[in-house]
Structure formats: C-alpha cells, structure tokens
Scaffold this active site. Structure first.
Site, PDB file in Angstrom:
ATOM      1  N   ASP A  57      52.197  15.500  29.636  1.00 44.28           N
ATOM      2  CA  ASP A  57      52.594  15.794  28.124  1.00 44.28           C
ATOM      3  C   ASP A  57      54.212  15.462  27.873  1.00 44.28           C
ATOM      4  OD1 ASP A  57      50.407  17.295  26.095  1.00 44.28           O
ATOM      5  OD2 ASP A  57      50.395  17.880  28.272  1.00 44.28           O
ATOM      6  N   CYS A 113      42.272  19.841  32.750  1.00 42.96           N
ATOM      7  CA  CYS A 113      42.127  19.594  31.615  1.00 42.96           C
ATOM      8  C   CYS A 113      41.427  18.379  31.130  1.00 42.96           C
ATOM      9  CB  CYS A 113      43.656  19.574  31.132  1.00 42.96           C
ATOM     10  SG  CYS A 113      43.765  19.812  29.333  1.00 42.96           S
TER      11      CYS A 113
END
Ligand code: RUB
Length: 316
Positions: free
Chosen positions: A209, A140
């Site tokens: 996250d 990512c």
C-alpha cells in the site's frame, strides 16, 4: 474571485453526489487494493471534469482541488492515490476552459497508462521468480501479485498457491476465487495457519500500500508472515507499482496506518472490550529480498533512489 469560487463549490451538487458514492466504495472496500484505489481516484477527477457546470477554468480547477482533497482522505495509507491525483493536477493551468479540460483528461489517461504498463513490467519480472513445482505464498489481495501469477501460468509454469483469508474482511477470498478461475491450484488457510503454509512454501509474494523511507506497508499480518518466511529462508518479494512511494516521508512525514471500524471485528462487543483493527502494518526493508516494480528489482534503498530519478514530479 475566491468568494465566487467558494460559493459555487458549496452549491455545486453535480459531481459531489457521484464522487461521494465513489469515495464511499473506497472507504467500504468495495474498491480495494492500492492500485484499484488510485485508478478510482483518477475516475473521480474525470467525473468532476465531465459533470461540472462551471464555465470558468479557475472554478473548474478549484473544484478539482476540492475533489483531490476529498479523494485523498478516503483512505490514509494510500500514496499511489495521492501521487496519481498530484500527477494530474500539479501543473494544471487555469487560463482557458477548453485547454484545461483537455489537459486534465489527457493526464488522467497518461496516469492510467502508467499503471497499465507498469503492471505488465512487474508481471514479467515477477514471473521470472516462479519455477515449476513451486508453492507460492501470498496474503490478502494484490493486483500486482495476481498479474505475476497469471502470467506465470500463461507461460506454462506449473505451481500452486497458498493464500490466507485476511480477516476481518476476507480479501484473501478474492485472491482464491480469481486464482481458481484462472485454473491455478490454490489452497486458502486461516490467517493463524500461515506458519504451516509458509513451512511448505518456496516464495512469498505480496503487494504494497505504501513504501516510505523507513518501511513497506501492506495488509495487517504481512509483517508477521515476512518474519516467519525469513526464518524458513524463503525469498520475499514486494510486488508494487513505484507510485506507492510516499514522497512526503523524505521530508519527515510519518505514514499514517488506517484504523478500521471496530464493528468489522465484533459487531456488538461487550462493554469493557476495546478493539484494535489496523488495516496495515509495517515490514522492515531488511526482512525482504527485494522490491519488484516497473523500475526493476531492487533492495529498498536503491528502489527509493530509482523512484527519485524516474519521477521527479512526485517531489515537487
Ligand atoms: C489491500 C492490500 C494489497 C495492497 C496492494 O488492502 O493490502 O496487498 O493494496 O494491492 P485493502 P495492489 O483490501 O484493505 O485495500 O497490488 O492491487 O495495489
């Protein structure tokens, strides 16, 4: 007082339109990555202070709380955003308009300074893990990982990066583009080829996250890749600002994993096909080697203890 506040809020378009546009950029991933999202949230609060037409401190505060709620709901798996907003607003007083405005803007600056300073500390700690000749695997796009890689390059280290696309939204391309621009050799793999890439890797760095009492959360795929990396005995580090910790999980709240629209996977899927598109997944703490944050490099349990000590305001 409450009635006046509610009336004003419902009729106050001055900051609502730009704030909604900012929230839309967060929801549609134009603004992506936990730290960038938190920084955008802080900009959202600044926007309310700058654009609000109210003359009353209590109304401004009510508007800020409303913005806080709207921003917090933009993406559910983003405690850094919620913590940053809480940091700015939790001790705000409503007596005097001038003092309130200054207080909020000062807190926003302080929060931004925190992220900036932490990013530098994380980069310095993470770059120590990179040695000449290494192949680093990442998934990512994480600004924390990017800072580490760029610093290692700046320090003159010679290494290469294998990264994955991160379907369906291809945030891996942001990583690859940025690395190429920084003249760091990078090879992008389809997500399904992660095992091939990891077999040749020496280190797996990824962002986060959320960190909770039980898990680390990052882009879907990270958990699977972490198991593969462990199989090949590759050190695995989570690179993250510690404001990603979700303090509510110490009280039993479960982190919600954001489910993205099915259309991101298949625009006109045939009738009868259901689609699952989770943005993130969990990584078990025992799979990772350590968490690199501005507080140091720690295993998951010690990381939480350090967060509790360093940021007691988070738990108010
Ligand atoms: C981004 C992602 C990143 C973390 C950490 O997902 O999973 O690895 O947010 O990023 P999305 P950072 O593209 O869905 O936001 O280190 O920049 O906070």
């Amino acid at each position: 007082m409450v009635t006046r506040t509610l009336l004003t809020l419902s009729r106050n378009p001055s900051w609502q339109k730009p704030l909604r546009s900012l929230i839309s950029d967060i929801k549609t991933i134009k603004i992506q990555g936990a730290e960038n999202i938190a920084l955008a949230g802080l900009d959202g609060l600044a926007l309310v202070v700058q654009k609000s037409k109210t003359e009353y401190a209590d109304q401004l505060l009510a508007e800020l709380y409303q913005a806080q709620q709207l921003l917090s709901n933009a993406r559910p798996t983003e405690p850094a955003l919620r913590n940053a907003l809480h940091f700015v607003l939790s001790e705000a007083h409503r007596e005097d308009m001038g003092i309130l405005r200054k207080y909020i803007l000062d807190r926003i600056l302080l929060a931004k300074f925190h992220f900036h300073e932490s990013a530098q500390k994380i980069a310095a700690l993470g770059a120590q893990k990179i040695k000449d000749g290494m192949t680093i695997f990442t998934h990512c796009h994480s600004s924390s990982v990017m800072h580490i890689l760029k610093l290692a390059k700046k320090e003159g280290k010679s290494f290469k990066v294998y990264n994955t696309e991160a379907r369906p939204l291809f945030q891996g391309r942001i990583t690859a583009r940025e690395l190429a621009k920084s003249k760091i050799p990078v090879t992008e793999f389809v997500d399904d080829a992660a095992e091939l890439a990891l077999r040749k890797a020496d280190l797996f760095l990824f962002g986060a996250d959320a960190i909770t009492t039980d898990f680390i959360y990052n882009k879907i795929g990270t958990g699977l890749f972490a198991h593969v990396a462990r199989h090949y005995r590759i050190p695995i580090y989570v690179c993250t600002d510690s404001w990603k910790f979700d303090p509510l999980t110490t009280q039993g709240r479960e982190e919600i994993i954001e489910q993205r629209p099915a259309s991101e996977i298949w625009k006109k899927a045939p009738r009868g096909v259901s689609i699952k598109n989770p943005a993130f997944e969990t990584i078990e703490p025992q799979v990772i080697t350590g968490i690199i944050s501005e507080l140091g490099i720690f295993p998951h349990d010690r990381f939480i203890a350090r967060v509790e000590k360093a940021y007691s305001w988070m738990f108010d």
